[in-house]
Design a protein around this motif. Structure first.
Motif, mmCIF file in Angstrom:
data_model
loop_
_atom_site.group_PDB
_atom_site.id
_atom_site.type_symbol
_atom_site.label_atom_id
_atom_site.label_comp_id
_atom_site.label_asym_id
_atom_site.label_seq_id
_atom_site.Cartn_x
_atom_site.Cartn_y
_atom_site.Cartn_z
ATOM 1 N N LEU A 1 8.719 0.742 -13.901
ATOM 2 C CA LEU A 1 9.000 -0.111 -12.749
ATOM 3 C C LEU A 1 8.283 0.507 -11.336
ATOM 4 C CD1 LEU A 1 12.736 -0.755 -12.897
ATOM 5 C CD2 LEU A 1 11.225 -2.567 -13.170
ATOM 6 N N PRO A 2 7.907 -0.650 -10.461
ATOM 7 C CA PRO A 2 7.122 -0.005 -9.443
ATOM 8 C C PRO A 2 7.796 1.097 -8.679
ATOM 9 C CG PRO A 2 7.170 -2.535 -9.424
ATOM 10 C CD PRO A 2 7.787 -1.809 -10.550
ATOM 11 N N ASN B 1 7.449 -5.035 -14.873
ATOM 12 C CA ASN B 1 8.565 -5.837 -14.168
ATOM 13 C C ASN B 1 9.542 -6.519 -15.289
ATOM 14 O OD1 ASN B 1 7.656 -5.785 -11.270
ATOM 15 N ND2 ASN B 1 5.747 -6.695 -12.317
ATOM 16 N N ASP C 1 8.880 -8.439 -18.712
ATOM 17 C CA ASP C 1 7.314 -8.418 -19.034
ATOM 18 C C ASP C 1 7.710 -8.241 -20.868
ATOM 19 O OD1 ASP C 1 6.492 -8.725 -16.805
ATOM 20 O OD2 ASP C 1 5.492 -6.614 -16.589
ATOM 21 N N THR D 1 2.333 -0.542 -13.657
ATOM 22 C CA THR D 1 3.736 -0.911 -13.183
ATOM 23 C C THR D 1 4.077 -1.952 -14.133
ATOM 24 O OG1 THR D 1 2.814 -2.330 -11.342
ATOM 25 C CG2 THR D 1 3.809 -0.240 -10.793
#
Ligand SMILES: [Zn+2]
Ligand SMILES: [Zn+2]
Length: 258
Positions: free
Chosen positions: A84-85, A121, A124, A119
């Motif tokens: 994740l970011p 999400n 995905d 990254t």
């Protein structure tokens, strides 16, 4: 061809024969990089091309910097790390910051680094060779995800670290041919306050959250606190809803085929 998931580590802590979360998919993909990675030979470590992280906690990332340092110069391409970011930002800020560890995303050069960070999400679906990796919801004290791995044969799903998360159970319903389900249960019911505070499952909260799944799905339990594994497993097997699923404790060294 079926895939093999080798459990390098699945404990909630360390100690003799206990390793923290790290799952080796075939020979080239890691799901989390806990202390279990250190049991691999150099030849096995060199083959790891991709790492999917569930979240930024130390027990799941500790071997990322050490692995890259050990094999980076022996490889002809970077190790690609996905998260994740917030997870990737935490690695950049707190690990590869040239204080705790060198910034291997620029070593030996920015053009040809040992490490590349990517990254992803929620929701995905990434294709890695013949396998599809789906990013599943999780609910933890930091941003976190679970993963499902789908092969031509079937699917294996993993909660990562998570407390109760209705969206995870909804997502499970959409996965094709679920065969193995790995769920964390970190605490005993006596420590349910700690479990809630740290967004982990205890047997009670798992039995309350558990949604019906295909009877053929094998249920595996991970992230058991050292010294409490037997107690947690006996509490899970006392729950009417869960006992029916015959949950088994996942152990390091085990290989799940799917
Ligand atoms: Zn965690
Ligand atoms: Zn953990």
């Amino acid at each position: 061809m079926p895939s093999h998931l080798r459990i390098l580590g699945c404990s909630g802590g360390i100690g003799k024969n206990l390793r923290t979360t790290s799952l080796l998919l075939d020979d080239d993909v890691l799901i989390d990089a806990g202390t279990g990675v250190g049991d691999l030979s150099l030849d096995q470590m060199v083959k790891i091309d991709t790492i999917f992280l569930t979240h930024s906690h130390l027990d799941h990332i500790v071997s990322v910097p050490l692995l890259i340092d050990s094999v980076g110069a022996r490889r002809d391409k970077p190790i690609c790390v996905f998260g994740l970011p917030a997870t990737i930002a935490a690695l950049q800020q707190h690990i590869f910051n040239n204080v705790i560890w060198p910034d291997f995303s620029k070593i030996p050069s920015a053009e040809r680094p040992f490490l590349k960070l990517f990254t992803l999400n929620l929701g995905d679906v990434l294709t890695v060779g013949t396998r599809q990796i789906t990013v599943l919801p999780a609910s933890h004290s930091v941003a976190a995800v679970g993963y499902a791995i789908t092969t031509e044969q079937s699917t294996l799903a993993f909660t990562g670290d998570s407390g109760p998360c209705p969206a995870f159970w909804d997502a499970l319903q959409t996965l094709p041919g679920l065969k193995h389900l790995i769920i964390e249960t970190s605490f005993t019911d006596k420590d349910h306050v700690l479990a809630d505070l740290s967004s982990h499952y205890c047997p009670l909260s798992l039995s309350q959250s558990f949604q019906p799944i295909d009877p053929a799905v094998q249920l595996w339990i991970s992230h058991l606190k050292p010294g409490q594994a037997e107690q947690i497993m006996s509490e899970l097997n006392r729950s009417e809803r869960l006992a029916k699923k015959a949950p088994k404790a996942l152990i390091a060294g085990q290989v799940l085929v799917f």
